[in-house]
Design an enzyme around this catalytic site. Sequence first.
Site, mmCIF file in Angstrom:
data_model
loop_
_atom_site.group_PDB
_atom_site.id
_atom_site.type_symbol
_atom_site.label_atom_id
_atom_site.label_comp_id
_atom_site.label_asym_id
_atom_site.label_seq_id
_atom_site.Cartn_x
_atom_site.Cartn_y
_atom_site.Cartn_z
ATOM 1 C CE LYS A 12 -18.952 11.930 19.715
ATOM 2 N NZ LYS A 12 -20.250 12.632 19.929
ATOM 3 C CE1 TYR A 52 -21.114 13.492 14.410
ATOM 4 C CE2 TYR A 52 -19.466 15.122 15.006
ATOM 5 C CZ TYR A 52 -20.128 13.928 15.262
ATOM 6 O OH TYR A 52 -19.802 13.188 16.371
ATOM 7 C CG PHE A 60 -26.966 19.506 17.958
ATOM 8 C CD1 PHE A 60 -26.108 18.643 17.280
ATOM 9 C CD2 PHE A 60 -28.324 19.180 18.025
ATOM 10 C CE1 PHE A 60 -26.577 17.481 16.674
ATOM 11 C CE2 PHE A 60 -28.809 18.020 17.416
ATOM 12 C CZ PHE A 60 -27.931 17.166 16.740
ATOM 13 N NE ARG A 88 -27.104 3.489 16.533
ATOM 14 C CZ ARG A 88 -26.705 4.754 16.600
ATOM 15 N NH1 ARG A 88 -25.503 5.104 16.201
ATOM 16 N NH2 ARG A 88 -27.509 5.695 17.063
ATOM 17 C CB THR A 94 -27.520 10.316 21.842
ATOM 18 O OG1 THR A 94 -27.817 9.471 20.733
ATOM 19 C CG2 THR A 94 -26.696 11.491 21.367
ATOM 20 N NE ARG A 105 -22.638 7.960 22.949
ATOM 21 C CZ ARG A 105 -23.297 7.891 21.803
ATOM 22 N NH1 ARG A 105 -24.474 7.282 21.764
ATOM 23 N NH2 ARG A 105 -22.798 8.410 20.707
ATOM 24 C CG ASN A 115 -21.948 11.597 23.056
ATOM 25 O OD1 ASN A 115 -20.919 11.893 22.478
ATOM 26 N ND2 ASN A 115 -23.073 11.337 22.410
ATOM 27 C CG HIS A 118 -19.688 9.085 15.856
ATOM 28 N ND1 HIS A 118 -20.926 9.631 15.622
ATOM 29 C CD2 HIS A 118 -19.341 8.408 14.726
ATOM 30 C CE1 HIS A 118 -21.300 9.299 14.385
ATOM 31 N NE2 HIS A 118 -20.359 8.557 13.829
ATOM 32 C CD GLU A 129 -20.214 7.769 10.376
ATOM 33 O OE1 GLU A 129 -19.843 6.970 11.265
ATOM 34 O OE2 GLU A 129 -21.162 8.557 10.510
HETATM 35 P P1 CMP Z 1 -22.898 11.373 17.836
HETATM 36 O O1 CMP Z 1 -23.283 9.937 17.903
HETATM 37 O O2 CMP Z 1 -21.471 11.688 17.626
HETATM 38 O O3 CMP Z 1 -23.744 12.077 16.661
HETATM 39 C C1 CMP Z 1 -24.027 13.458 16.653
HETATM 40 C C2 CMP Z 1 -23.750 14.112 17.977
HETATM 41 O O4 CMP Z 1 -24.412 15.309 18.215
HETATM 42 C C3 CMP Z 1 -24.213 13.209 19.104
HETATM 43 O O5 CMP Z 1 -23.364 12.079 19.182
HETATM 44 C C4 CMP Z 1 -24.170 14.168 20.288
HETATM 45 O O6 CMP Z 1 -22.902 14.178 20.938
HETATM 46 C C5 CMP Z 1 -24.378 15.536 19.624
HETATM 47 N N1 CMP Z 1 -25.605 16.218 20.057
HETATM 48 C C6 CMP Z 1 -25.669 17.410 20.669
HETATM 49 N N2 CMP Z 1 -26.938 17.752 20.907
HETATM 50 C C7 CMP Z 1 -27.712 16.753 20.437
HETATM 51 C C8 CMP Z 1 -29.121 16.513 20.406
HETATM 52 N N3 CMP Z 1 -30.002 17.400 20.914
HETATM 53 N N4 CMP Z 1 -29.559 15.360 19.857
HETATM 54 C C9 CMP Z 1 -28.684 14.458 19.327
HETATM 55 N N5 CMP Z 1 -27.328 14.638 19.334
HETATM 56 C C10 CMP Z 1 -26.853 15.764 19.888
#
Ligand code: CMP
Length: 136
Positions: A12, A52, A60, A88, A94, A105, A115, A118, A129
């Site tokens: 990212k 997304y 968010f 993962r 996350t 992460r 973070n 992805h 994807e």
């Molecule tokens: P990612 O795995 O890219 O998938 C969706 C992204 O939303 C996640 O990583 C986070 O960076 C972002 N995000 C922001 N706020 C939240 C939240 N409250 N819960 C989960 N993902 C979040």
Amino acid sequence: MNNVEQTLSIIKPDAVERNLDNEIKQMFISKGFKIVQEKKIQIEKSEAEKFYKVHETKPFYNDLCSYLSSGPIVAMILEKENAVLANRDLMGATNPKDAAEGTIRKKYGISIDKNSVHGSDSLENARIEIEFFFKD
Ligand code: CMP
């Protein structure tokens, strides 16, 4: 049992901006992932919204799409046995605050938004994807 899978990984903007892409790629390689294809690109916000879409009802969503399109990213197809789950595991939780030692992460993540990486959350989403970034 041979269960070789492909999954999509994105490094990212927060990580690319800090020039962490090579270190993060090295973490994948050292865990046995093959980087089958990769590209460094910057996407439009409208493309991030498509990517997304599964999160479109989340509070968010708008910030997430602005963020993913805010700077260059590295999209990669990773291949390994059980790649979806292995990716993962290597990414960690996350929220970097909750991520285990040794995960990407934990090491590089700044916040739940920034973070650093992805990864696809299922084999079905991995196919979708991968198609999104590597159609041709
Ligand atoms: P990612 O795995 O890219 O998938 C969706 C992204 O939303 C996640 O990583 C986070 O960076 C972002 N995000 C922001 N706020 C939240 C939240 N409250 N819960 C989960 N993902 C979040």
